[in-house]
Design an enzyme around this catalytic site. Structure first.
Site, PDB file in Angstrom:
ATOM      1  N   GLY A   1     113.267 -60.678  43.127  1.00  0.00           N
ATOM      2  CA  GLY A   1     113.439 -60.649  41.685  1.00  0.00           C
ATOM      3  C   GLY A   1     114.793 -61.158  41.235  1.00  0.00           C
ATOM      4  O   GLY A   1     115.073 -61.207  40.044  1.00  0.00           O
TER       5      GLY A   1
ATOM      6  N   SER B   1     114.726 -63.890  48.550  1.00  0.00           N
ATOM      7  CA  SER B   1     113.430 -64.491  48.268  1.00  0.00           C
ATOM      8  C   SER B   1     112.989 -64.164  46.854  1.00  0.00           C
ATOM      9  O   SER B   1     113.535 -63.272  46.212  1.00  0.00           O
ATOM     10  CB  SER B   1     112.391 -63.999  49.257  1.00  0.00           C
ATOM     11  OG  SER B   1     111.996 -62.705  48.866  1.00  0.00           O
ATOM     12  N   LYS B   2     111.994 -64.878  46.434  1.00  0.00           N
ATOM     13  CA  LYS B   2     111.476 -64.706  45.085  1.00  0.00           C
ATOM     14  C   LYS B   2     111.061 -63.254  44.839  1.00  0.00           C
ATOM     15  O   LYS B   2     111.220 -62.729  43.746  1.00  0.00           O
ATOM     16  CB  LYS B   2     110.273 -65.637  44.920  1.00  0.00           C
ATOM     17  CG  LYS B   2     109.894 -65.863  43.496  1.00  0.00           C
ATOM     18  CD  LYS B   2     108.835 -66.926  43.419  1.00  0.00           C
ATOM     19  CE  LYS B   2     108.462 -67.170  41.964  1.00  0.00           C
ATOM     20  NZ  LYS B   2     107.572 -68.300  41.828  1.00  0.00           N
ATOM     21  N   ARG B   3     110.542 -62.625  45.887  1.00  0.00           N
ATOM     22  CA  ARG B   3     110.064 -61.261  45.726  1.00  0.00           C
ATOM     23  C   ARG B   3     111.190 -60.278  45.356  1.00  0.00           C
ATOM     24  O   ARG B   3     110.950 -59.248  44.778  1.00  0.00           O
ATOM     25  CB  ARG B   3     109.340 -60.788  46.990  1.00  0.00           C
ATOM     26  CG  ARG B   3     107.843 -60.795  46.814  1.00  0.00           C
ATOM     27  CD  ARG B   3     107.128 -60.555  48.110  1.00  0.00           C
ATOM     28  NE  ARG B   3     107.284 -61.691  49.007  1.00  0.00           N
ATOM     29  CZ  ARG B   3     107.625 -61.593  50.274  1.00  0.00           C
ATOM     30  NH1 ARG B   3     107.863 -60.428  50.805  1.00  0.00           N
ATOM     31  NH2 ARG B   3     107.729 -62.670  51.023  1.00  0.00           N
TER      32      ARG B   3
END
Ligand code: GLU
Length: 474
Positions: free
Chosen positions: A250, A246-248
């Site tokens: 990084g 996911s985007k989280r």
């Protein structure tokens, strides 16, 4: 002719999973002398994020994925943009209404919200399915806001997915989905079917989250009497066994990886292997080689785990193979950001080229060159080399005058001087080389050996660092 399309919604950054979809579509088309099309699906205006269309172009360009056709935009062709094709969709929806395969729905938001709040009903209750012609005409004349819904018929729907196999669903599980929204724009669910048909798409590749909607699309194809494309749904890209990338994290986007120092070619190569196995053990593929080797039979339905260690290894292989001048062009600014002294940076670059996974690793690898770090004398103790602090002190004391007396200062001369000391002391090479390497770098590992480092530092700095080592060990 095989025709594939990449149909991203411009809702932000380019997720690795999206890029993989684009790559597979591209490979399927190119492996079969087919065409690959880019279609921007921007009909959900509320989800649009500024700048994301540019990210899509830039990413595909860097990845070497070129689309083959599109509408004329002043001499060049651009990608297809769904929002610019607005009118077609309404016409097609009206055709379905004529055929009794879709219907006008005038239910307002309040009513729909009430439905959602009610017990277990999560589907639209078909309130408007049986409105009379007159009622509909009346409401349209009065400009009552409307949507057009698909009329799902009874029965079951079966289709074959190339990755997941045969899938059958009961039609009653499906909702009469909205085809045209109250703003006159089509939903993604409708527009993608119309466009895939109008663009003669033969193979639809997309994420497995669309598997459950596919039966509804197939009912639309049937309603129009159109051919259903070949479906290739791809499992998600995971961070580990249970979490999606996911985007989280990084590192879920192409740009994140570029920023971390990965090369576009290596990322593309790695992404190709995320869920596809070649028929041989080959792991390093250029884009052309991927085109030669790609086959949908090699696609897996188990989720692929994104392995940054593997990507880093692969990236390192690309760096090793890279032409030195090209590598130096990339490495020089990084080296200069750490090393301000006038050392031969090309030599430094030669030593690190075969040892790094990413360009960004250079910083940590060469930081000791600018100035000797504070280090513990424990570094002189190396079990395999059989060194300890006492023997290291002896070696450094012996090598200091030898180095001082050297007239030439090049790798061979320095190396031979150390090997002469090895013979004199009647010890193994490591007994001499390890302490000198340690004194020069102050680190447990270094991108090159003692003599290579000494050559880069020059005589004065080398002698200073050896003296420092003696001081520390005494
Ligand atoms: N616009 C959809 C998305 O971005 C594409 C799905 C499809 O390829 O049909 O996920």
């Amino acid at each position: 002719m095989i025709r594939t399309r990449f149909a991203p919604s411009p809702t932000g950054y380019m997720h690795i999973g999206n890029l993989r979809t684009a790559l597979y579509e591209y490979l399927i088309a190119k492996a079969n002398n087919g065409k690959f099309i880019l279609r921007i699906e921007d009909t959900d205006q509320a989800r649009l994020v500024d700048g994301s269309i540019d990210i899509i172009y830039k990413t595909l360009k860097m990845a070497g994925i070129k689309y083959d056709e599109g509408p004329d935009i002043g001499g060049e062709y651009g990608p297809y943009i769904q929002s610019q094709r607005k009118n077609d969709y309404l016409d097609y929806a009206k055709q379905l209404v004529e055929k009794g395969e879709a219907y006008y729905c005038f239910c307002d938001k309040d009513r729909l919200d009430r439905l959602k709040d009610g017990d277990s009903i999560s589907k639209y209750d078909r309130h408007c399915v049986s409105l009379s012609k007159e009622e509909i005409e009346e409401k349209l004349k009065n400009n009552t806001p409307f949507v057009i819904r698909q009329k799902i018929k009874d029965g079951t729907t079966t289709f074959i997915d190339e990755v997941y196999g045969e899938i059958t669903v009961e039609n009653e599980e499906m909702e009469d989905q909205i085809l045209i929204k109250s703003d006159g724009l089509p939903t993604y669910n409708f527009a993608n079917v119309i466009d895939d048909h109008l663009m003669n798409i033969t193979h639809v590749v997309r994420g497995s989250e669309y598997l459950s909607s596919t039966p509804k699309y197939n009912l639309l194809y049937d309603a129009f009497g159109w051919d259903i494309p070949t479906y290739i749904h791809l499992p998600p890209v995971m961070k580990n066994q249970t979490e999606k990338l996911s985007k989280r994290n990084g590192d879920a986007s192409f740009q994140d990886l570029i920023d971390k120092g990965y090369l576009p070619e290596a990322i593309v190569n790695y992404i190709a292997l995320l869920g596809w196995s070649p028929s041989t053990n080959q792991e390093i593929f250029t884009l052309d080689e991927l085109i030669q080797n790609f086959n949908i039979k090699g696609l897996s339905k188990s989720p692929a785990i994104f392995d940054i260690v593997k990507l880093t290894w692969l990236n390192g292989e690309y760096i090793k193979k890279m032409d030195f001048d090209k590598f130096f062009e990339m490495a020089e600014p990084v080296l200069k950001s750490v090393i301000t002294k006038h050392y031969d940076l090309k030599k430094v670059a030669q030593h690190i080229k075969t040892r790094i996974g990413t360009i960004n690793e250079i910083v940590d690898m060469v930081d000791f060159i600018e100035s000797l770090p504070e280090y513990s004398t424990d570094l002189y103790i190396h079990k395999k080399m059989k060194t300890d602090e006492a023997i290291s002190l002896e070696v450094l004391k012996n090598i200091l005058p030898i180095f001082e007396s050297l007239e030439n200062w090049d790798n061979d001369t320095i190396y031979n001087a150390m090997i002469d000391l090895v013979s004199k002391m009647e010890v193994k090479n490591g007994i001499v080389l390890w302490p000198v390497r340690t004194a020069l770098s102050g680190k447990p590992s270094s991108p090159c050996g003692a003599s290579e480092m000494a050559e880069i530092f020059g005589k004065e700095e080398t002698l200073n660092r050896i003296k420092k080592g003696i001081e520390k060990l005494s």
